[in-house]
Design a protein around this motif. Structure first.
Motif, PDB file in Angstrom:
ATOM      1  N   GLN A  15     -78.303  65.805  33.134  1.00 31.26           N
ATOM      2  CA  GLN A  15     -78.172  66.424  34.456  1.00 31.26           C
ATOM      3  C   GLN A  15     -78.318  65.849  35.465  1.00 31.26           C
ATOM      4  N   GLU A 180     -85.704  70.255  37.002  1.00 33.64           N
ATOM      5  CA  GLU A 180     -84.552  70.254  37.981  1.00 33.64           C
ATOM      6  C   GLU A 180     -85.064  69.788  39.147  1.00 33.64           C
ATOM      7  N   GLN A 184     -83.761  66.180  41.443  1.00 34.71           N
ATOM      8  CA  GLN A 184     -83.247  66.128  42.959  1.00 34.71           C
ATOM      9  C   GLN A 184     -84.237  64.998  43.468  1.00 34.71           C
TER      10      GLN A 184
END
Ligand code: OOG
Ligand code: NI
Length: 462
Positions: A15, A180, A184
């Motif tokens: 990711q 997640e 970021q």
């Protein structure tokens, strides 16, 4: 949270690698153009050279090719390096190898953060070449103090990133929402900041000492300075770049063109000039550039010695560093020297020059358990019961890395720090030992031999 609800570090890395690519495409549009060129050329190679496509299918690299990339950052302090190591550990990336760049006139030493197991590499081979500035090599005490003072004041990680790293260390992993958020938050450390932390005059002082010092010290964070996709034909890329408006550096670093690629070949395009807001004035800085790599076989210590010897001999024959003016002669000398490196997988294997992966073939599986069949590795290969492919090189090359640093620092960035390798100091700053890449390749080869023996119903293979 129960461990089975944690997102795997491999998946967080995948990711993060995708998020980084998206960010860099927005920050440096030429990187997007380069990605298009690489994807065109890779498709062409897969169509026109079925043997290459076939080898990539055996090893599974075909599935990781499109997302394969490395980046590079430069940090300023031991604390930054140690914390970056903890950040990368959340994504299953460990420091592998020690690279001394001081002998090439660049005041840094480095490691590569990457996954170490072939199964993890298969999910995401994302790596980050990470350099630590060596202020101790600067013999101007005032400037050293200025740089130390500026670096001491900055915090390159967001509070939330630090909290999530600590949480992951405490609990042993991150759940989906936290993973997640982590991706970021971690991105912020690598983004470009237009605002510098210094005045125009301070920037100039740092820059005059070494351009790299200004790049590390004058900004809020260790902006990613390039992101490098993997091509299957770097010569085609080198030729194709100008037509896309991307001027390549004069020579491709690493070994020459071969049928069976070894180690790593790299080319890059010059750093962009970017607007910067100093504390008291507007200005510009060149830092970020583009690079492309082609990866080949990981070499054993014997193969690596041969590579180093041939590369040294090429440079000695050239009588200096390769540059624009002697590029053609350099490539010719390189090709001539490397005639001594067998360009044939069977010979490379028999002479112990590279690491390999072994696979039981359908024929081998069909013959499993039959009495009187071959049982030695060579016998199984000769009988077509075992197939092998080279293990891909996952690391970097110090001479090439120096060439890449120099091509985007400009020749005025040359300096002389003597040969000052100091692995112990690097590991102390890192708070960890760096792993030995050769041991990792040997283990990976060993695991493939074991899996092969098991599939064929044999006790062991060597
Ligand atoms: C790193 C240069 C080395 C490579 O691929 O060898 C490198 C840097 O410029 O920070 O990225
Ligand atoms: Ni690079």
């Amino acid at each position: 949270m129960p461990a089975h609800d944690f997102v795997s570090p491999d998946s967080i890395r995948a990711q993060f690698s995708a998020a980084m690519s998206l960010m860099y495409k927005q920050e440096v549009p030429l990187y997007g153009t380069l990605l298009e060129l690489v994807s065109e050329i890779n498709q062409q190679v897969m169509q026109q050279q079925p043997e290459v496509a076939q080898a990539l299918r055996w090893t599974g690299e075909v599935e990781r090719l499109d997302q394969e990339r490395h980046g590079a950052i430069r940090v300023g302090t031991a604390e930054e390096l140690a914390t970056i190591a903890r950040l990368f550990a959340v994504m299953g990336m460990q420091p592998v190898g020690y690279y001394d760049l001081s002998s090439a006139g660049v005041p840094v030493h480095s490691t590569a953060f990457r996954a170490v197991h072939e199964q993890s590499l298969h999910i995401s081979p994302f790596r980050v070449f990470t350099s630590l500035l060596r202020l101790e090599l600067i013999d101007n005490p005032q400037l050293r103090e200025l740089a130390q003072g500026i670096l001491a004041k900055r915090q390159i990680f967001t509070p939330r990133a630090l909290a999530l790293i600590a949480q992951c260390e405490r609990d042993g992993g991150l759940g989906a929402a936290d993973a997640e958020a982590f991706v970021q938050e971690a991105l912020h450390t690598f983004r470009w900041h237009q605002e510098a932390t210094v005045t125009a005059e301070q920037y100039q002082q740092l820059h005059d000492q070494h351009r790299l010092i200004a790049d590390v010290v004058a900004f809020k964070g260790p902006h990613i300075n390039h992101l490098t996709p993997r091509t299957l034909d770097i010569d085609a890329i080198q030729l194709g770049m100008p037509a896309k408006g991307i001027p390549p550096k004069a020579v491709v670093e690493g070994p020459p063109t071969r049928r069976h690629a070894i180690l790593l070949r790299q080319t890059s395009f010059k750093a962009l000039q970017e607007k910067v807001a100093f504390n008291d004035a507007q200005g510009s800085h060149t830092a970020r550039f583009g690079e492309i790599e082609q990866r080949g076989a990981a070499l054993t210590p014997k193969g690596r010695q041969l590579y180093d010897r041939l590369l040294d001999a090429t440079r000695a024959a050239l009588g200096g560093a390769p540059a624009e003016a002697n590029a053609e002669r350099y490539m010719a000398l390189l090709k001539a020297q490397f005639a001594a490196f067998p360009d044939d997988l069977a010979q490379m294997r028999e002479q112990g020059l590279a690491y390999f992966r072994y696979f039981a073939t359908d024929k081998g599986l069909a013959a499993r358990g039959q009495a009187g069949g071959p049982s030695s590795l060579q016998g199984l290969i000769d009988a077509g019961h075992v197939h092998y492919e080279a293990l891909v090189y996952e690391d970097f090359l110090p001479v090439s890395a120096a060439g890449i640093f120099q091509s985007n620092l400009g020749d005025d960035g040359q300096a002389n720090y003597g040969s000052n390798a100091n692995r112990e100091a690097f590991e102390e700053a890192l708070g960890l030992k760096v792993q030995d890449e050769l041991a990792l390749y040997a283990q990976s080869e060993q695991r493939s031999l074991q899996a092969c023996a098991q599939a064929l119903g044999l006790a062991e293979l060597h």
